[in-house]
Design an enzyme around this catalytic site. Structure first.
Site, short mmCIF file in Angstrom:
data_model
loop_
_atom_site.label_atom_id
_atom_site.label_comp_id
_atom_site.label_asym_id
_atom_site.label_seq_id
_atom_site.Cartn_x
_atom_site.Cartn_y
_atom_site.Cartn_z
N LYS A 178 0.89 -1.18 0.00
CA LYS A 178 0.00 0.00 0.00
C LYS A 178 0.92 1.22 0.00
CE LYS A 178 -3.04 3.17 1.12
NZ LYS A 178 -2.16 4.27 0.64
N GLU A 253 9.41 1.58 11.21
CA GLU A 253 10.42 2.63 11.04
C GLU A 253 9.66 3.94 11.12
OE1 GLU A 253 12.20 5.42 9.76
OE2 GLU A 253 12.62 4.51 7.79
N CYS A 287 13.31 11.14 7.57
CA CYS A 287 13.24 10.76 9.00
C CYS A 287 14.59 10.88 9.68
CB CYS A 287 12.74 9.34 9.17
SG CYS A 287 11.15 9.08 8.42
N GLU A 387 9.42 17.01 15.11
CA GLU A 387 9.94 16.85 13.74
C GLU A 387 9.46 18.02 12.88
OE1 GLU A 387 10.57 12.74 11.42
OE2 GLU A 387 8.65 12.87 12.39
C1 SIN Z 1 13.67 7.79 5.89
O1 SIN Z 1 13.44 8.97 5.81
O2 SIN Z 1 13.05 7.09 6.69
C2 SIN Z 1 14.66 7.09 5.01
C3 SIN Z 1 15.95 7.72 4.95
C4 SIN Z 1 17.05 6.85 4.41
O3 SIN Z 1 16.84 5.69 4.09
O4 SIN Z 1 18.15 7.36 4.30
#
Ligand code: SIN
Length: 484
Positions: A178, A253, A287, A387
Site C-alpha cells: 500500500k 520505522e 526521518c 519533527e
Molecule cells: C527515511 O526517511 O526514513 C529514510 C531515509 C534513508 O533511508 O536514508
C-alpha cells in the site's frame, strides 16, 4: 520521450492490472505545480482482500522455490530499475518533488536493497543444537513469515518499497503493498518491473487508495502475518494497536528528531558540508535528517558563519530544473508546519540568520520554503523537540560534551544522530553514549543497504538492511527429532 508515455496507473492484483471495483480514481499531483499528472484507482476492502487472496495463494509455491532462484528474480528487479533509472527518477520527481539528481540517487539506493536481499536469500542458514539426550537431535530452520503487508511513505517513494519487498521476497514471503496516496506512481512502476523480472503472479500486489480503508482488511484477515511500516510515530502506534488483534509481526520505522553535534575539534569543512547534506536533502523531509544542531562554543561563530554561507548558496526550485538543490515541500500542511516552527522559534527569542519564509517562484505552487538557519535554539522551542520535516536548521551553543549528549538524548525519538570530532576517544565515547539506532560519526550519510537501519524508543523497532533484515521476514522454527 516523456515519463508520461505509457505510464501505468492501475492496481496490481494476482499479476493483473485492475481498476477499483467502483471505477473511482483519485488524482496524483505534482507538488511543484499542482498539475494532475495521473489518476489512480481508489481501491477499498474488497480489492485488498483479493490482493491478500492472491498473495496467500502464491506464498506456498514461492516459499518452496529454491532460495537462489528467488534471489535471482529479486536481483533482476533491481537490474531493471537501474536500466529504467531515468524514467523512474522522472516519475518520482513529478509526484514527490525532489530534485532529479536526488531522485536518480534514490533509484540507485532502491536497487541496492534488491541486490543486497538477493545475496542474502541463499544465506538463510539454520543450525543444529546439541540435544540433552543421546537419542535426540535439534534442528533450527528459518522459514518465511508468509503474506506481508507493506505500507510505505511519500518521502522515499521507491527505496522504502524495495527496502521491504526485497528481503520479504528473498525470504520466500509474498507482499501486498500500500504505497502513500501522494506518491503511488513509483510503486506502480516497480510493480511493472516486477512482472518483467519474472516474479510469479501474486507474489507482488499493489493496492492504492485510502490508507484506513486498505489497511483494515490487512489487519482483520488472519492470513497476513506481518506488517512492515515506514511513516509517522502516531500512525505507527495506531497500526500497532490494530495489528495486535491478529498478533502480526511488526517492523516499524517511525519518526525521528536527529541531533547533530559539532565538537570544537571537528574538521570544520567536513562538518559544514555534512550539516548541509544531512539537513537539506529531500528539502528536510527525511526521518533521519538533522533536526537540531548543537555546536561547541569554541567553534560556534566560525561554524555559523560558514553554515550560513553554504545555506545561502542552495538553489530552490522545481526538481526538474538544472542545479536545483531544494525542491518543494510535499503539501500545504508541510509549509504551514515549517512556518509555525520558525515563528515559534522567533517568538521565543531565536534569530533567523538565513531564510525564514516561503519563496514565491514564477508559475509554481506556493510550496517552496527558503533554506533557513536559526541561531539560538532553546529546549522550549518546537523545532527543538518536534519533527519539522522541512529545510530548517536550528542551532544551539554548548560548552561541555556531556551537555550536548544529554540534550541529544533528551528526546522520545531514537532513529539517527550525528556528530563531528577529530578525537578518537571522544568519538567512541560519544557513539556509545547516544541512545539511537544509527550514529553518524563524522558521517552525515550513514544509510546503506549493508547496514541495519532502524530506531529505538518512539522511532520504532526492527532493522532494515544488513544480515539482520532477513530476521524481519523469517520465523525461527526448531525440529526436535527423536531417533528411532
Ligand atoms: C527515511 O526517511 O526514513 C529514510 C531515509 C534513508 O533511508 O536514508
Amino acid at each position: 520521450m516523456s515519463f508520461k508515455d505509457n505510464l501505468k496507473s492501475d492496481n496490481l492484483i494476482n499479476g493483473e492490472w485492475v481498476e477499483a471495483d467502483s471505477g473511482e480514481r483519485v488524482d496524483v499531483t505534482d507538488p511543484a505545480t499542482d498539475e494532475v499528472i495521473a489518476t489512480i484507482p481508489d481501491a477499498g476492502a474488497a480489492e485488498t482482500k483479493r490482493a491478500i487472496d492472491a498473495a496467500h495463494e502464491a506464498w506456498t509455491p514461492w516459499a518452496a522455490t529454491p532460495a537462489a532462484e528467488r534471489g535471482k528474480l529479486v536481483r533482476k528487479l533491481g537490474e531493471l530499475m537501474l536500466r529504467d533509472a531515468d524514467r523512474l527518477a522522472a516519475i518520482m520527481t513529478a509526484e514527490q518533488g525532489k530534485p532529479l539528481s536526488e531522485a536518480r540517487g534514490e533509484i540507485n539506493y532502491a536497487a541496492s536493497f534488491l541486490e543486497w536481499a538477493a545475496g542474502e536469500a541463499p544465506r538463510m542458514y539454520g543450525e543444529t543444537i546439541p540435544a540433552n539426550s543421546a537419542d535426540k537431535r535439534i534442528l533450527v530452520m528459518r522459514q518465511p513469515v508468509g503474506v506481508c503487508a507493506i505500507i510505505t511513505p511519500w518521502n522515499f517513494p521507491a527505496a522504502m518499497i524495495t527496502r521491504k519487498i526485497g528481503p520479504a521476497l528473498a525470504a520466500g514471503c509474498t507482499v501486498v503493498v500500500k504505497p502513500a496516496e501522494l506518491t503511488p506512481l513509483s510503486a506502480i512502476a516497480i510493480g511493472e518491473l516486477a512482472i518483467e523480472a519474472g516474479l510469479p503472479k501474486g507474489t507482488v500486489n499493489i493496492v492504492t487508495g485510502d490508507s484506513k480503508t486498505i489497511s483494515k482488511p490487512m489487519f482483520e484477515d488472519g492470513r497476513v502475518r506481518k506488517l512492515s511500516f515506514t511513516g509517522s510515530t502516531p500512525v505507527g502506534q495506531l497500526l500497532m494497536k490494530q495489528a495486535s488483534e491478529n498478533l502480526l509481526r511488526l517492523s516499524m520505522e517511525l519518526g525521528g528528531h536527529a541531533p547533530f553535534i559539532v565538537f570544537d575539534d571537528a574538521d570544520l569543512e567536513r562538518a559544514v558540508a555534512g550539516a548541509v547534506a544531512c539537513k537539506f536533502r529531500n528539502a528536510g523531509q527525511t526521518c533521519i535528517c538533522a533536526n537540531r544542531f548543537y555546536v561547541q562554543s569554541g567553534i560556534y561563530d566560525t561554524f555559523m558563519d560558514r553554515f550560513a554561507k553554504a545555506i545561502g548558496k542552495l538553489k530552490v526550485g522545481r526538481g526538474t530544473q538544472e542545479g536545483v538543490n531544494v525542491g518543494p515541500l510535499i503539501n500545504d500542511k508541510a509549509i504551514e508546519k515549517v512556518q509555525e516552527h520558525v515563528d515559534d522559534a522567533k517568538g521565543k527569542g531565536a534569530s533567523i540568520k538565513v531564510g525564514g519564509e516561503m519563496i514565491k517562484l514564477d508559475g509554481l505552487a506556493n510550496r517552496f520554503y527558503a533554506p533557513t538557519l536559526i541561531d539560538g535554539m532553546t529546549p522550549d522551542m518546537k523545532c527543538a523537540s518536534e519533527e519539522t520535516f522541512g529545510p530548517v536548521a536550528p542551532v544551539a551553543r554548548f560548552e561541555k560534551d556531556q551537555e550536548a549528549i544529554d540534550a541529544a538524548n533528551n528526546s522520545p525519538y531514537g532513529l539517527a544522530s550525528y556528530f563531528y570530532t577529530s578525537d578518537a576517544t571522544r568519538l567512541m565515547k560519544t557513539a556509545e553514549a547516544l541512545y539511537y539506532g544509527i550514529v553518524g560519526a563524522n558521517d552525515a550519510a550513514p544509510s546503506t543497504a549493508q547496514a541495519p537501519f532502524g530506531g529505538v524508543k518512539h522511532s520504532g523497532f526492527g532493522r532494515e538492511g544488513g544480515k539482520y533484515v532477513m530476521d524481519e521476514y523469517t520465523n525461527v522454527k526448531y525440529v526436535s527429532w527423536g531417533l528411532v
